[in-house]
Design a protein around this motif. Structure first.
Motif, mmCIF file in Angstrom:
data_model
loop_
_atom_site.group_PDB
_atom_site.id
_atom_site.type_symbol
_atom_site.label_atom_id
_atom_site.label_comp_id
_atom_site.label_asym_id
_atom_site.label_seq_id
_atom_site.Cartn_x
_atom_site.Cartn_y
_atom_site.Cartn_z
ATOM 1 N N GLN A 163 0.634 -1.222 0.085
ATOM 2 C CA GLN A 163 -0.066 -0.003 -0.074
ATOM 3 C C GLN A 163 1.075 1.344 0.039
ATOM 4 O OE1 GLN A 163 -2.384 -0.409 3.514
ATOM 5 N NE2 GLN A 163 -3.982 -1.336 2.288
ATOM 6 N N SER A 164 0.469 2.193 -0.591
ATOM 7 C CA SER A 164 1.061 3.622 -0.625
ATOM 8 C C SER A 164 0.171 4.711 -0.671
ATOM 9 C CB SER A 164 1.781 3.670 -2.028
ATOM 10 O OG SER A 164 2.638 2.429 -2.259
ATOM 11 N N ARG A 165 0.695 5.729 -0.077
ATOM 12 C CA ARG A 165 -0.166 6.990 -0.026
ATOM 13 C C ARG A 165 0.847 8.061 -0.688
ATOM 14 N NH1 ARG A 165 0.384 9.169 4.629
ATOM 15 N NH2 ARG A 165 -1.476 10.660 4.385
ATOM 16 N N PHE A 166 0.064 9.071 -1.402
ATOM 17 C CA PHE A 166 0.836 9.977 -2.266
ATOM 18 C C PHE A 166 0.462 11.402 -2.116
ATOM 19 C CE2 PHE A 166 0.684 6.083 -4.546
ATOM 20 C CZ PHE A 166 2.093 5.827 -5.201
ATOM 21 N N GLN A 184 4.246 12.897 -4.934
ATOM 22 C CA GLN A 184 5.339 12.436 -4.032
ATOM 23 C C GLN A 184 4.775 11.359 -3.368
ATOM 24 O OE1 GLN A 184 6.646 15.959 -1.649
ATOM 25 N NE2 GLN A 184 7.365 14.495 -0.157
ATOM 26 N N LEU A 185 5.780 10.396 -2.984
ATOM 27 C CA LEU A 185 5.299 9.215 -2.288
ATOM 28 C C LEU A 185 5.425 9.664 -0.643
ATOM 29 C CD1 LEU A 185 4.651 6.199 -1.801
ATOM 30 C CD2 LEU A 185 7.295 5.777 -1.781
ATOM 31 N N LEU A 186 4.290 9.536 0.233
ATOM 32 C CA LEU A 186 4.199 9.915 1.512
ATOM 33 C C LEU A 186 4.666 8.798 2.572
ATOM 34 C CD1 LEU A 186 1.190 11.998 1.526
ATOM 35 C CD2 LEU A 186 3.531 12.968 1.480
ATOM 36 N N GLU A 205 7.470 4.001 -7.826
ATOM 37 C CA GLU A 205 6.057 4.256 -7.096
ATOM 38 C C GLU A 205 5.543 5.243 -7.654
ATOM 39 O OE1 GLU A 205 4.046 2.059 -5.566
ATOM 40 O OE2 GLU A 205 5.374 0.203 -6.050
ATOM 41 N N GLU A 206 6.376 6.421 -7.637
ATOM 42 C CA GLU A 206 5.620 7.830 -7.869
ATOM 43 C C GLU A 206 5.433 8.147 -9.251
ATOM 44 O OE1 GLU A 206 8.240 10.285 -4.276
ATOM 45 O OE2 GLU A 206 9.052 10.277 -6.224
#
Length: 360
Positions: A163-166, A184-186, A205-206
């Motif tokens: 999982q990723s947050r951006f 930007q990847l957070l 990912e970004e």
């Protein structure tokens, strides 16, 4: 016996003698080291006044770094930002996951256009996107999941792996006709372990998320382009009479253009071209009403256009008019169809032209 013995003795003796003489070539002595050749310095090239000397090859040498740390090696193919939209571009030597959009006839005011696309992208992909500032330039996503297929055959399943947050940042130029979109990847986390992403993997990912967002903008733009093209297309096909007073259709297209467009019209509309004569601009057709089965009527959303012709053979003859082209419809014997038949046929063909984006 004595002569035979002498001959047999003479052969090995002569062989030994020959080997002894040529021994230097069969058993070479060790090669002695040659003295190093003295390198003669090359005189420096004299450059005339007003000219600049060419760069020396040594200027491109990579300096040695014996104590440099071992850097990370990327084994995957490089990830690139894809400028899929016609009004998008990527600047050279860009270090961030960023793309620039230019205002065009399809965007209107660019900043509201991009804001709407960002929010619509979140709705379509079921990604929570929250505005983080008053101006509407910074957006933060919720957790974006990535899945992988696992299992075999009927037991395949999509399993969540990470999982990723951006952070999505809109960066307008002062004139507002150019806006950058940066991702930007957070935060990132793997579902099954606590492994941390490398710097290269973070960039991937970004870029991957940004490309999905750009694809959304490109899709919306393509719909707008096709819609505007359909609205701007003017159907010139109408009905009238030829020089002999027979009913005919008239189009503003040239003779050759009309010929090419009619070929497109005949395809998949029940017409089969049996023969043609390009010198006389004549088509010889067979018309058969398309069969619509139960499943076609159940699943197909397209409207079935009924062509008011009885099944059989027909001729279509094109002739040059003062403005455009005359299209004469005739039966198998060459008799021109009546004005009522041509009028009814014209109404059906206009629907086919609109449906197939044909220019007539």
């Amino acid at each position: 016996m004595c002569r035979s013995f002498i001959v047999q003795y003479w052969i090995p003796a002569s062989l030994v003698a020959s080997l002894f003489i040529s021994g230097c070539s069969l058993f070479p002595e060790e090669v002695t080291e040659q003295s190093a050749v003295e390198a003669k310095p090359v005189a420096e090239l004299k450059v005339p006044a007003g000219l600049t000397a060419a760069k020396k090859p040594a200027q491109y040498d990579i300096p040695p770094a014996p104590n440099a740390p071992v850097t990370e090696v990327e084994l995957k193919s490089p990830m690139q930002v894809l400028a899929l939209a016609t009004n998008s571009r990527v600047e050279e030597e860009e270090k961030e996951a960023r793309i620039w959009f230019e205002r065009s006839e399809f965007t209107g005011e660019l900043l509201p256009y991009l804001k709407k696309n960002v929010l619509d992208f979140g709705k379509e992909k079921q990604i929570e996107i929250t505005q983080k500032d008053q101006e509407g330039l910074v957006f933060e996503t919720g957790w974006v999941s990535r899945f992988e297929e696992e299992g075999f055959w009927l037991w395949k399943d999509m399993v969540e792996k990470e999982q990723s947050r951006f952070l999505i940042v809109l960066e307008p130029k002062p004139h507002r006709r150019t806006v950058g979109v940066r991702v930007q990847l957070l935060e990132h986390r793997f579902i099954e372990n606590d492994t941390k992403l490398s710097a290269i993997a973070q960039k991937r990912e970004e870029v991957y998320f940004l490309n999905r967002l750009v694809d959304k903008v490109a899709t919306v733009e393509l719909v707008q382009i096709n819609l505007k093209k359909a609205q701007s297309r003017h159907i010139t096909l109408t009905t009238g009479f030829d020089a002999q007073g027979d009913a005919a259709m008239i189009t503003g297209q040239s003779l050759d253009a009309s010929w090419a467009q009619l070929e497109l019209l005949f395809e998949q509309n029940g017409f089969v071209v049996n023969d043609l004569d390009r010198t006389k601009y004549s088509f010889f057709l067979t018309y058969t009403k398309p069969e619509t089965g139960f499943w076609d009527s159940l699943w197909s959303d397209e409207e079935t256009i009924d062509v008011p012709l009885t099944e059989g053979d027909y001729q279509v003859v094109l002739t040059k008019a003062e403005v455009g082209t005359l299209i004469s419809w005739r039966d198998s014997e060459g008799k021109v169809l009546s004005a009522e038949q041509v009028s009814a046929l014209h109404q059906a063909l206009v629907k086919i032209i609109k449906k197939g984006n044909i220019e007539l």
